[in-house]
Design a protein around this motif. Sequence first.
Motif, PDB file in Angstrom:
ATOM      1  N   LYS A   1      45.178  20.755  -2.343  1.00 12.01           N
ATOM      2  CA  LYS A   1      44.423  20.028  -1.338  1.00 12.01           C
ATOM      3  C   LYS A   1      43.395  19.173  -2.064  1.00 12.01           C
ATOM      4  O   LYS A   1      42.487  19.695  -2.708  1.00 12.01           O
ATOM      5  N   LEU A   2      43.575  17.861  -1.976  1.00 10.09           N
ATOM      6  CA  LEU A   2      42.655  16.925  -2.617  1.00 10.09           C
ATOM      7  C   LEU A   2      41.636  16.442  -1.585  1.00 10.09           C
ATOM      8  O   LEU A   2      41.996  16.090  -0.461  1.00 10.09           O
ATOM      9  N   MET A   3      40.397  16.400  -1.993  1.00 16.54           N
ATOM     10  CA  MET A   3      39.327  15.972  -1.103  1.00 16.54           C
ATOM     11  C   MET A   3      38.548  14.849  -1.769  1.00 16.54           C
ATOM     12  O   MET A   3      37.976  15.010  -2.850  1.00 16.54           O
ATOM     13  N   TYR A   4      38.598  13.688  -1.124  1.00 17.59           N
ATOM     14  CA  TYR A   4      37.842  12.525  -1.582  1.00 17.59           C
ATOM     15  C   TYR A   4      37.452  11.731  -0.335  1.00 17.59           C
ATOM     16  O   TYR A   4      38.306  11.122   0.309  1.00 17.59           O
ATOM     17  N   LYS A   5      36.209  11.815   0.011  1.00 16.69           N
ATOM     18  CA  LYS A   5      35.718  11.249   1.271  1.00 16.69           C
ATOM     19  C   LYS A   5      36.497  11.852   2.443  1.00 16.69           C
ATOM     20  O   LYS A   5      36.903  11.160   3.371  1.00 16.69           O
ATOM     21  N   GLY A   6      36.739  13.148   2.347  1.00 12.31           N
ATOM     22  CA  GLY A   6      37.542  13.844   3.344  1.00 12.31           C
ATOM     23  C   GLY A   6      38.853  14.313   2.727  1.00 12.31           C
ATOM     24  O   GLY A   6      39.146  14.050   1.555  1.00 12.31           O
ATOM     25  N   LEU A   7      39.650  15.017   3.500  1.00  9.98           N
ATOM     26  CA  LEU A   7      40.920  15.542   3.019  1.00  9.98           C
ATOM     27  C   LEU A   7      41.944  14.418   2.871  1.00  9.98           C
ATOM     28  O   LEU A   7      42.155  13.630   3.788  1.00  9.98           O
ATOM     29  N   VAL A   8      42.570  14.351   1.696  1.00  9.83           N
ATOM     30  CA  VAL A   8      43.606  13.342   1.428  1.00  9.83           C
ATOM     31  C   VAL A   8      44.939  13.912   1.902  1.00  9.83           C
ATOM     32  O   VAL A   8      45.476  14.835   1.289  1.00  9.83           O
ATOM     33  N   LYS A   9      45.486  13.359   2.971  1.00 10.26           N
ATOM     34  CA  LYS A   9      46.703  13.897   3.570  1.00 10.26           C
ATOM     35  C   LYS A   9      47.956  13.105   3.214  1.00 10.26           C
ATOM     36  O   LYS A   9      49.024  13.677   3.023  1.00 10.26           O
ATOM     37  N   ASP A  10      47.847  11.783   3.130  1.00  9.12           N
ATOM     38  CA  ASP A  10      49.012  10.923   2.927  1.00  9.12           C
ATOM     39  C   ASP A  10      49.321  10.790   1.438  1.00  9.12           C
ATOM     40  O   ASP A  10      48.559  10.164   0.685  1.00  9.12           O
TER      41      ASP A  10
END
Length: 326
Positions: A140-149
């Motif tokens: 789960k990557l988080m950069y200015k929020g959760l990166v989903k796409d």
Amino acid sequence: RIQILFELRYMSEEQDSQRTEPTPTTTADAQIASEDVTKSEKSVDSSNANESTDNSSKTAEERSKLASELIRSIVPDVAMQDPANPEPSQPEEEDPGVEVKFKLVYNKQTFEIVMGENRTVRFLKEHIEKLTKLPRSMQKLMYKGLVKDESKTLKELKIMKNAKMMLVGTTMTDLVAVNTKPAASEIAGVGTSSTPKKEPLCKRKEHIKVLEKGKPEDAMQGVAGLKQPLPVQPLNGMINKHGKVRLTFKLEEDSLWIGTKARTEKVPMSSIRGVVSEPIESDPNYHIMGIQLGPTELSRYWIYWVPAQYVDAIKDTILGKWPNFF
């Protein structure tokens, strides 16, 4: 060289065709002699002429064939390629774009990553898997929020130079260790420990005084039993023992901003030792949360009326670990 060969081939064919053409007679004697020729002689001459033409045609074909073979031996690629079906060109390698350098924070470790801005999130996760042994499906990557796409590029995410990205997840080794059943001896020892049970947070005097003030009017809606990722906007509507508090997660800086009416304290998340929480008995939709800023429990910063659905996301973001239910 190819042009010269084609010209030689053309001249050869032209000479052969000229040889097969009959030579016109010019004298009157020749015309009289031809009229006296018998039908049998005409037949013989006709058959001889046809045979000569066939031989000349065969000679021209042989020369043409030899010229073609010579061309193939000199430039086989050009001669053998079919213009109607050209060979497919090799696919060009994708341009990675301008390199960007940023930091990845995972489990109290910081990794320096240099990657082209045209690379996708999927490509990044595959690279991270090599660094951390954390499977891509569990990242789960988080950069200015959760990166989903995963199809988005680093450029589309607007990752700047020296930016910080948070990675949360549990490796398969840790997951197996958590799910391993305890030994029988450990089960037998449960309940025999002399360690006294800790008093619930809601029963401590220091917390009772704050809770007696009641829930703030601008408190965010809390939902017990639900787990949600952090919202884009800061978490507000909470209080400490002095007044209102808001939490802002600056993932690109790996810091937590604790804002009050008087000041905003910027705390590096790597310096936070732990996070504890407990539902409020009078309203389990909200929690009491303690953020340990120093080496001992006395350094805990207490926050009240934290929405229950964001508690796990707060802990995961600060501690850099994904919950065990993964």
